[in-house]
Design a protein around this motif. Structure first.
Motif, PDB file in Angstrom:
ATOM      1  N   ALA A 102       0.855  -1.188   0.000  1.00  0.00           N
ATOM      2  CA  ALA A 102       0.000   0.000   0.000  1.00  0.00           C
ATOM      3  C   ALA A 102       0.887   1.233   0.000  1.00  0.00           C
ATOM      4  N   MET A 103       0.317   2.348  -0.485  1.00  0.00           N
ATOM      5  CA  MET A 103       1.127   3.561  -0.556  1.00  0.00           C
ATOM      6  C   MET A 103       0.369   4.740   0.027  1.00  0.00           C
ATOM      7  N   ILE A 104       1.059   5.568   0.789  1.00  0.00           N
ATOM      8  CA  ILE A 104       0.451   6.825   1.225  1.00  0.00           C
ATOM      9  C   ILE A 104       1.305   7.990   0.734  1.00  0.00           C
ATOM     10  N   PHE A 105       0.619   9.070   0.426  1.00  0.00           N
ATOM     11  CA  PHE A 105       1.273  10.202  -0.234  1.00  0.00           C
ATOM     12  C   PHE A 105       1.218  11.455   0.642  1.00  0.00           C
ATOM     13  N   GLN A 106       1.958  12.462   0.180  1.00  0.00           N
ATOM     14  CA  GLN A 106       1.948  13.758   0.864  1.00  0.00           C
ATOM     15  C   GLN A 106       0.540  14.351   0.865  1.00  0.00           C
ATOM     16  N   ASP A 107      -0.127  14.223  -0.275  1.00  0.00           N
ATOM     17  CA  ASP A 107      -1.467  14.795  -0.385  1.00  0.00           C
ATOM     18  C   ASP A 107      -2.505  13.679  -0.302  1.00  0.00           C
ATOM     19  N   PRO A 108      -3.276  13.632   0.797  1.00  0.00           N
ATOM     20  CA  PRO A 108      -4.237  12.535   0.964  1.00  0.00           C
ATOM     21  C   PRO A 108      -5.268  12.484  -0.154  1.00  0.00           C
ATOM     22  N   GLU A 143     -13.398   0.408  12.608  1.00  0.00           N
ATOM     23  CA  GLU A 143     -12.315  -0.068  13.470  1.00  0.00           C
ATOM     24  C   GLU A 143     -10.980   0.567  13.062  1.00  0.00           C
ATOM     25  N   MET A 144     -10.766   0.705  11.751  1.00  0.00           N
ATOM     26  CA  MET A 144      -9.518   1.302  11.269  1.00  0.00           C
ATOM     27  C   MET A 144      -9.422   2.770  11.657  1.00  0.00           C
ATOM     28  N   LEU A 145     -10.567   3.504  11.576  1.00  0.00           N
ATOM     29  CA  LEU A 145     -10.542   4.921  11.965  1.00  0.00           C
ATOM     30  C   LEU A 145     -10.223   5.044  13.459  1.00  0.00           C
ATOM     31  N   ARG A 146     -10.734   4.091  14.234  1.00  0.00           N
ATOM     32  CA  ARG A 146     -10.447   4.094  15.673  1.00  0.00           C
ATOM     33  C   ARG A 146      -8.955   3.832  15.888  1.00  0.00           C
ATOM     34  N   ARG A 169      -7.521  13.787   7.507  1.00  0.00           N
ATOM     35  CA  ARG A 169      -7.520  13.138   6.187  1.00  0.00           C
ATOM     36  C   ARG A 169      -6.291  12.234   6.040  1.00  0.00           C
ATOM     37  N   GLN A 170      -5.156  12.738   6.565  1.00  0.00           N
ATOM     38  CA  GLN A 170      -3.925  11.948   6.495  1.00  0.00           C
ATOM     39  C   GLN A 170      -4.102  10.642   7.276  1.00  0.00           C
ATOM     40  N   ARG A 171      -4.755  10.733   8.432  1.00  0.00           N
ATOM     41  CA  ARG A 171      -5.024   9.529   9.227  1.00  0.00           C
ATOM     42  C   ARG A 171      -5.963   8.591   8.488  1.00  0.00           C
ATOM     43  N   ALA A 172      -6.981   9.177   7.833  1.00  0.00           N
ATOM     44  CA  ALA A 172      -7.944   8.349   7.094  1.00  0.00           C
ATOM     45  C   ALA A 172      -7.240   7.606   5.956  1.00  0.00           C
ATOM     46  N   ILE A 202       1.433  12.063  13.518  1.00  0.00           N
ATOM     47  CA  ILE A 202       1.257  11.103  12.419  1.00  0.00           C
ATOM     48  C   ILE A 202       2.451  10.130  12.365  1.00  0.00           C
ATOM     49  N   LEU A 203       3.645  10.678  12.582  1.00  0.00           N
ATOM     50  CA  LEU A 203       4.834   9.818  12.585  1.00  0.00           C
ATOM     51  C   LEU A 203       4.739   8.760  13.667  1.00  0.00           C
ATOM     52  N   ARG A 204       4.382   9.198  14.860  1.00  0.00           N
ATOM     53  CA  ARG A 204       4.215   8.285  15.995  1.00  0.00           C
ATOM     54  C   ARG A 204       3.191   7.204  15.644  1.00  0.00           C
ATOM     55  N   LEU A 205       2.121   7.647  15.003  1.00  0.00           N
ATOM     56  CA  LEU A 205       1.059   6.727  14.618  1.00  0.00           C
ATOM     57  C   LEU A 205       1.583   5.647  13.659  1.00  0.00           C
ATOM     58  N   ILE A 206       2.348   6.071  12.646  1.00  0.00           N
ATOM     59  CA  ILE A 206       2.875   5.102  11.682  1.00  0.00           C
ATOM     60  C   ILE A 206       3.800   4.110  12.393  1.00  0.00           C
ATOM     61  N   VAL A 207       4.644   4.636  13.276  1.00  0.00           N
ATOM     62  CA  VAL A 207       5.572   3.765  14.004  1.00  0.00           C
ATOM     63  C   VAL A 207       4.803   2.776  14.886  1.00  0.00           C
ATOM     64  N   ASP A 208       3.777   3.260  15.604  1.00  0.00           N
ATOM     65  CA  ASP A 208       2.959   2.389  16.474  1.00  0.00           C
ATOM     66  C   ASP A 208       2.266   1.292  15.669  1.00  0.00           C
ATOM     67  N   LEU A 209       1.641   1.702  14.553  1.00  0.00           N
ATOM     68  CA  LEU A 209       0.894   0.741  13.738  1.00  0.00           C
ATOM     69  C   LEU A 209       1.828  -0.305  13.149  1.00  0.00           C
ATOM     70  N   LYS A 210       2.989   0.165  12.753  1.00  0.00           N
ATOM     71  CA  LYS A 210       3.994  -0.736  12.198  1.00  0.00           C
ATOM     72  C   LYS A 210       4.402  -1.773  13.246  1.00  0.00           C
ATOM     73  N   GLU A 211       4.626  -1.305  14.466  1.00  0.00           N
ATOM     74  CA  GLU A 211       5.020  -2.247  15.522  1.00  0.00           C
ATOM     75  C   GLU A 211       3.908  -3.243  15.823  1.00  0.00           C
ATOM     76  N   ARG A 212       2.674  -2.756  15.746  1.00  0.00           N
ATOM     77  CA  ARG A 212       1.546  -3.629  16.057  1.00  0.00           C
ATOM     78  C   ARG A 212       1.274  -4.659  14.956  1.00  0.00           C
TER      79      ARG A 212
END
Ligand SMILES: Nc1ncnc2c1ncn2[C@@H]1O[C@H](COP(=O)(O)OP(=O)(O)O)[C@@H](O)[C@H]1O
Ligand SMILES: [Mg+2]
Length: 335
Positions: A102-108, A143-146, A169-172, A202-212
């Motif tokens: 999957a890919m995420i971009f600068q502009d959601p 669940e994903m939004l949560r 939007r970036q989180r979505a 957002i960075l923290r979020l990506i790192v957390d999700l990655k670890e999970r």
């Protein structure tokens, strides 16, 4: 000694000699000029370099999302779990995108469609890739939004993208990217457009999700501060090539390429609590329209000598998992 290849089961993505060109009336831009690197299962690989050095084109080449009329991958292999993605049919490739990578971009808004609710878009991705029913997929969207810490997810699934803030939007978009549990997430400057506080969240979020989830991440950024906080290994790109690659710890402790050193000096100084850019590297990234003779960084390099202007340095192993393409690597490290 040439660069050692990592082999075995822990290699998820194995990019070899990737070359992508843009074609316009009578001219060729060598945006990616023979790039080789690997992403191991579950790791975060940072890809850094100034704007225009080929980071995005590399990731778009992996996913085969380049503009069809003007760009073409003219050489190399993109092995994902052993299969060369460049050889797959368009249909097979569609199954890989979103499902496995999957890919995420600068502009959601590149990923989100303005005319559908966020919940419907996430649910649709889940339905297509997992075969879940509409009801299951909508529950998954919520669940994903949560999971990406959007407050009030039962209400937010019904929002259209324009009803959300930039950070939301970036989180979505991250929620949508991760909804099908991809094995690799390519994040291309996902926080660059956001303000500093939201960026950190957002960075923290990506790192957390990655670890999970154990998803491997290819994290593209021009900000070495971000790399220091998030990545295990790093590749440094300049003018369409990799000039240095190492573990993050080693790269920061012992940068070898003069370009990497210069990039490190221009890291924004966050300790002062504001975005203060230190002096940028003088000179500009060379035009990729002419074939490079010698080292492409030579015109900007304080250490360049005759050999640098005449012979192109190749990436060579200089120690445990640390490779650099520079004729003066050893002088740079001791300087
Ligand atoms: N749509 C395009 N048309 C023509 N050339 C392009 C296009 N996109 C990128 N390029 C070329 O590819 C090079 C690398 O671009 P890119 O990968 O977007 O850089 P980065 O992501 O590192 O900032 C650019 O310097 C430019 O010359
Ligand atoms: Mg880019």
């Amino acid at each position: 000694m040439q660069v050692q290849e990592i082999t075995g089961d822990d290699v998820l993505l194995d990019v070899r000699n990737l070359e992508t060109h843009f074609f316009s009336e009578g001219s060729v831009t060598r945006a990616v000029g023979g790039v080789s690197f690997q992403v191991r299962k579950g790791e975060t690989l940072g890809v850094v370099g100034e704007s225009g050095c080929g980071k995005s084109v590399t990731s778009l080449s992996i996913l085969r999302l380049l503009p069809k009329l003007t760009a073409r991958t003219v050489g190399g292999e993109v092995r994902f779990r052993g299969r060369d993605l460049l050889k797959l049919s368009e249909g097979e490739m569609r199954k890989i995108r979103g499902d496995k990578i999957a890919m995420i971009f600068q502009d959601p808004m590149t990923s989100l469609n303005p005319v559908y609710t966020v919940g419907r878009q996430i649910a649709e991705a889940v339905e297509i890739h997992t075969g879940a029913s509409r009801t299951e997929a909508l529950a998954k969207a919520e669940e994903m939004l949560r999971l990406v810490r959007i407050a009030d997810p039962e209400r937010r699934v019904k929002n259209y993208p324009h009803e959300m803030s930039g950070g939301m939007r970036q989180r979505a978009m991250i929620a949508m990217a991760l909804a099908c549990s991809p094995e690799l997430l390519i994040a291309d400057e996902p926080t660059t457009a956001l303000d500093v506080t939201i960026q950190a969240q957002i960075l923290r979020l990506i790192v957390d999700l990655k670890e999970r989830t154990g998803t491997a991440v290819m994290f593209i950024t021009h900000d070495l501060g971000v790399v220091a906080e998030t990545c295990q290994r790093v590749i440094v790109m300049y003018a369409g090539r990799i000039v240095e690659q190492a573990s993050a710890v080693d790269l920061f402790a012992r940068p070898m390429h003069p370009y990497t050193k210069a990039l490190m000096r221009s890291v924004p100084d966050r300790r002062r609590g504001k975005e203060r850019r230190l002096p940028e590297i003088p000179g500009i990234v060379p035009s990729l329209r002419e074939a490079v003779i010698g080292c492409s960084f030579a015109p900007r390099c304080p250490r360049a000598t005759k050999v640098c202007r005449e012979k192109t340095p190749v990436l060579e192993e200089q120690g445990q998992d640390h490779a650099v393409a520079c004729w003066h690597a050893h002088e740079v490290v001791s300087a």
